[in-house]
Design a protein around this motif. Sequence first.
Motif, PDB file in Angstrom:
ATOM      1  N   ILE A 170      55.224  39.490  62.453  1.00  0.00           N
ATOM      2  CA  ILE A 170      56.265  38.638  61.183  1.00  0.00           C
ATOM      3  C   ILE A 170      57.578  39.689  61.012  1.00  0.00           C
ATOM      4  O   ILE A 170      57.833  39.416  59.789  1.00  0.00           O
ATOM      5  CB  ILE A 170      54.975  38.592  60.150  1.00  0.00           C
ATOM      6  N   MET A 171      57.013  41.043  61.544  1.00  0.00           N
ATOM      7  CA  MET A 171      58.534  41.944  60.933  1.00  0.00           C
ATOM      8  C   MET A 171      59.969  41.585  62.463  1.00  0.00           C
ATOM      9  O   MET A 171      60.457  42.326  63.388  1.00  0.00           O
ATOM     10  CB  MET A 171      58.170  43.142  61.557  1.00  0.00           C
ATOM     11  N   ASP A 172      60.612  41.147  61.021  1.00  0.00           N
ATOM     12  CA  ASP A 172      62.216  40.875  61.423  1.00  0.00           C
ATOM     13  C   ASP A 172      63.158  40.929  60.890  1.00  0.00           C
ATOM     14  O   ASP A 172      62.979  41.675  60.029  1.00  0.00           O
ATOM     15  CB  ASP A 172      62.126  38.984  62.488  1.00  0.00           C
ATOM     16  N   VAL A 173      64.182  41.125  61.048  1.00  0.00           N
ATOM     17  CA  VAL A 173      65.303  41.599  60.060  1.00  0.00           C
ATOM     18  C   VAL A 173      66.272  40.173  59.740  1.00  0.00           C
ATOM     19  O   VAL A 173      67.045  40.056  60.522  1.00  0.00           O
ATOM     20  CB  VAL A 173      66.723  42.323  61.155  1.00  0.00           C
ATOM     21  N   ASP A 174      66.410  39.946  58.952  1.00  0.00           N
ATOM     22  CA  ASP A 174      67.310  39.126  58.067  1.00  0.00           C
ATOM     23  C   ASP A 174      68.036  39.737  57.132  1.00  0.00           C
ATOM     24  O   ASP A 174      68.970  38.707  57.479  1.00  0.00           O
ATOM     25  CB  ASP A 174      66.044  38.061  57.567  1.00  0.00           C
ATOM     26  N   THR A 175      67.495  41.053  56.038  1.00  0.00           N
ATOM     27  CA  THR A 175      68.628  41.499  55.371  1.00  0.00           C
ATOM     28  C   THR A 175      69.271  42.741  55.233  1.00  0.00           C
ATOM     29  O   THR A 175      68.829  43.819  56.268  1.00  0.00           O
ATOM     30  CB  THR A 175      68.026  40.989  53.741  1.00  0.00           C
ATOM     31  N   GLN A 176      70.047  43.441  54.265  1.00  0.00           N
ATOM     32  CA  GLN A 176      70.432  45.046  54.945  1.00  0.00           C
ATOM     33  C   GLN A 176      68.932  45.496  54.519  1.00  0.00           C
ATOM     34  O   GLN A 176      68.964  46.313  55.576  1.00  0.00           O
ATOM     35  CB  GLN A 176      71.801  45.400  53.834  1.00  0.00           C
ATOM     36  N   ASP A 177      68.425  45.544  53.530  1.00  0.00           N
ATOM     37  CA  ASP A 177      67.200  46.042  53.705  1.00  0.00           C
ATOM     38  C   ASP A 177      66.250  46.053  54.860  1.00  0.00           C
ATOM     39  O   ASP A 177      65.231  46.980  54.588  1.00  0.00           O
ATOM     40  CB  ASP A 177      66.406  45.215  52.394  1.00  0.00           C
ATOM     41  N   ASP A 178      65.491  45.152  55.312  1.00  0.00           N
ATOM     42  CA  ASP A 178      65.134  44.603  56.377  1.00  0.00           C
ATOM     43  C   ASP A 178      65.732  45.716  57.127  1.00  0.00           C
ATOM     44  O   ASP A 178      64.494  46.934  58.213  1.00  0.00           O
ATOM     45  CB  ASP A 178      64.989  43.371  56.862  1.00  0.00           C
ATOM     46  N   LEU A 179      67.012  45.935  57.571  1.00  0.00           N
ATOM     47  CA  LEU A 179      67.636  46.534  58.680  1.00  0.00           C
ATOM     48  C   LEU A 179      67.320  48.236  57.931  1.00  0.00           C
ATOM     49  O   LEU A 179      67.175  48.804  59.371  1.00  0.00           O
ATOM     50  CB  LEU A 179      68.617  46.387  58.646  1.00  0.00           C
ATOM     51  N   LYS A 180      67.611  48.485  56.937  1.00  0.00           N
ATOM     52  CA  LYS A 180      67.008  50.016  56.385  1.00  0.00           C
ATOM     53  C   LYS A 180      65.437  50.361  56.955  1.00  0.00           C
ATOM     54  O   LYS A 180      65.489  51.164  57.652  1.00  0.00           O
ATOM     55  CB  LYS A 180      67.615  50.303  55.589  1.00  0.00           C
ATOM     56  N   LYS A 181      64.947  49.069  56.840  1.00  0.00           N
ATOM     57  CA  LYS A 181      63.338  49.858  56.791  1.00  0.00           C
ATOM     58  C   LYS A 181      63.000  49.878  58.443  1.00  0.00           C
ATOM     59  O   LYS A 181      61.924  50.692  58.615  1.00  0.00           O
ATOM     60  CB  LYS A 181      62.654  48.123  55.892  1.00  0.00           C
ATOM     61  N   THR A 182      63.460  48.722  59.473  1.00  0.00           N
ATOM     62  CA  THR A 182      63.657  49.552  60.509  1.00  0.00           C
ATOM     63  C   THR A 182      63.718  50.582  61.139  1.00  0.00           C
ATOM     64  O   THR A 182      63.488  50.501  62.006  1.00  0.00           O
ATOM     65  CB  THR A 182      64.217  48.021  61.082  1.00  0.00           C
ATOM     66  N   GLU A 183      65.474  50.648  60.749  1.00  0.00           N
ATOM     67  CA  GLU A 183      65.718  51.719  60.805  1.00  0.00           C
ATOM     68  C   GLU A 183      64.616  52.764  60.293  1.00  0.00           C
ATOM     69  O   GLU A 183      64.630  53.782  61.740  1.00  0.00           O
ATOM     70  CB  GLU A 183      66.828  52.283  60.620  1.00  0.00           C
ATOM     71  N   SER A 184      64.166  53.061  59.694  1.00  0.00           N
ATOM     72  CA  SER A 184      63.091  54.370  59.103  1.00  0.00           C
ATOM     73  C   SER A 184      62.061  53.998  60.316  1.00  0.00           C
ATOM     74  O   SER A 184      61.418  55.109  60.670  1.00  0.00           O
ATOM     75  CB  SER A 184      63.240  54.228  57.697  1.00  0.00           C
ATOM     76  N   MET A 185      61.458  53.299  60.085  1.00  0.00           N
ATOM     77  CA  MET A 185      60.121  52.941  61.227  1.00  0.00           C
ATOM     78  C   MET A 185      60.075  53.312  62.617  1.00  0.00           C
ATOM     79  O   MET A 185      59.530  54.190  62.943  1.00  0.00           O
ATOM     80  CB  MET A 185      59.582  51.474  60.945  1.00  0.00           C
ATOM     81  N   LEU A 186      61.747  52.668  63.112  1.00  0.00           N
ATOM     82  CA  LEU A 186      61.928  53.062  64.341  1.00  0.00           C
ATOM     83  C   LEU A 186      62.125  54.970  64.767  1.00  0.00           C
ATOM     84  O   LEU A 186      61.601  54.957  65.691  1.00  0.00           O
ATOM     85  CB  LEU A 186      62.964  52.641  65.158  1.00  0.00           C
ATOM     86  N   LYS A 187      62.722  55.230  63.690  1.00  0.00           N
ATOM     87  CA  LYS A 187      62.938  56.286  63.728  1.00  0.00           C
ATOM     88  C   LYS A 187      61.646  57.819  63.800  1.00  0.00           C
ATOM     89  O   LYS A 187      61.655  58.272  64.395  1.00  0.00           O
ATOM     90  CB  LYS A 187      63.362  56.842  62.298  1.00  0.00           C
ATOM     91  N   LYS A 188      60.434  56.745  63.049  1.00  0.00           N
ATOM     92  CA  LYS A 188      59.488  57.655  62.695  1.00  0.00           C
ATOM     93  C   LYS A 188      58.320  57.443  63.787  1.00  0.00           C
ATOM     94  O   LYS A 188      57.773  58.702  64.638  1.00  0.00           O
ATOM     95  CB  LYS A 188      59.095  57.176  61.760  1.00  0.00           C
ATOM     96  N   GLU A 189      58.706  56.539  63.890  1.00  0.00           N
ATOM     97  CA  GLU A 189      58.472  55.859  65.610  1.00  0.00           C
ATOM     98  C   GLU A 189      58.330  56.853  67.162  1.00  0.00           C
ATOM     99  O   GLU A 189      57.763  57.061  68.046  1.00  0.00           O
ATOM    100  CB  GLU A 189      58.674  54.539  66.174  1.00  0.00           C
ATOM    101  N   ASN A 190      59.457  56.648  66.769  1.00  0.00           N
ATOM    102  CA  ASN A 190      60.488  57.743  67.791  1.00  0.00           C
ATOM    103  C   ASN A 190      60.238  59.639  67.467  1.00  0.00           C
ATOM    104  O   ASN A 190      60.340  59.786  69.058  1.00  0.00           O
ATOM    105  CB  ASN A 190      61.745  57.567  67.502  1.00  0.00           C
ATOM    106  N   MET A 191      59.861  60.133  66.786  1.00  0.00           N
ATOM    107  CA  MET A 191      59.321  61.489  65.847  1.00  0.00           C
ATOM    108  C   MET A 191      57.183  61.542  66.160  1.00  0.00           C
ATOM    109  O   MET A 191      57.251  63.159  66.843  1.00  0.00           O
ATOM    110  CB  MET A 191      59.075  61.374  65.033  1.00  0.00           C
ATOM    111  N   LYS A 192      57.026  60.144  67.337  1.00  0.00           N
ATOM    112  CA  LYS A 192      55.218  60.402  67.741  1.00  0.00           C
ATOM    113  C   LYS A 192      55.382  61.019  68.968  1.00  0.00           C
ATOM    114  O   LYS A 192      56.399  61.113  69.606  1.00  0.00           O
ATOM    115  CB  LYS A 192      54.995  59.342  67.628  1.00  0.00           C
TER     116      LYS A 192
END
Length: 192
Positions: A170-192
């Motif tokens: 259920i995690m899609d990107v609809d708003t600017q806030d969603d985009l910021k959260k997604t970017e942060s989460m993907l950044k954390k994921e790439n650091m693993k």
Amino acid sequence: MSIKIVLLAAGLSKRMGGINKLLTPVNGKPLILYSVENALSYSSSVYVVTGHEREKVENILSSYPVNIIYNQAYHEGQETSLKTALNAVDGPLIVMPSDMPFITKTDFERCEKELDGYECARAFYNREAGHPVALSRSFVEIYRSDTTHRVRTLSKLVSHNFYIAGPASIMDVDTQDDLKKTESMLKKENMK
């Protein structure tokens, strides 16, 4: 894998304040490429339905082995993209919006397995309908011959398997806030 994957990428991104979210860089690459790369990690038959800013989206996809389907009626909503795809691609197939970068190969594999014995399989999380959605060959044939039902309605009328999935469904990107959260989460994921 033999199942096809259809990514819906025709929308207007109305809630994004005038930008096409799929073209927006997220940690250095356009958002749409996360879904495309994840789909290609599971299937060699990936279709992308384009519409809004078609040329820009298709240019980004030009180096990827995907099939492009153009939805001329994209401005009329997502159902027109589904209809365009289901009239162009035979089932079985998996379909999802292309603004869901956390759907992975494992999610596609699970969705395909959940389709076994059913006409439709759909991910759910916390009682909320999510993605991906798998449709059988016969579902696609029924849809093509029945012009009175939308995909969502028809999926409830045929044999279906609504299965419990993880939060990515259920995690899609609809708003600017969603985009910021997604970017942060993907950044954390790439650091693993």
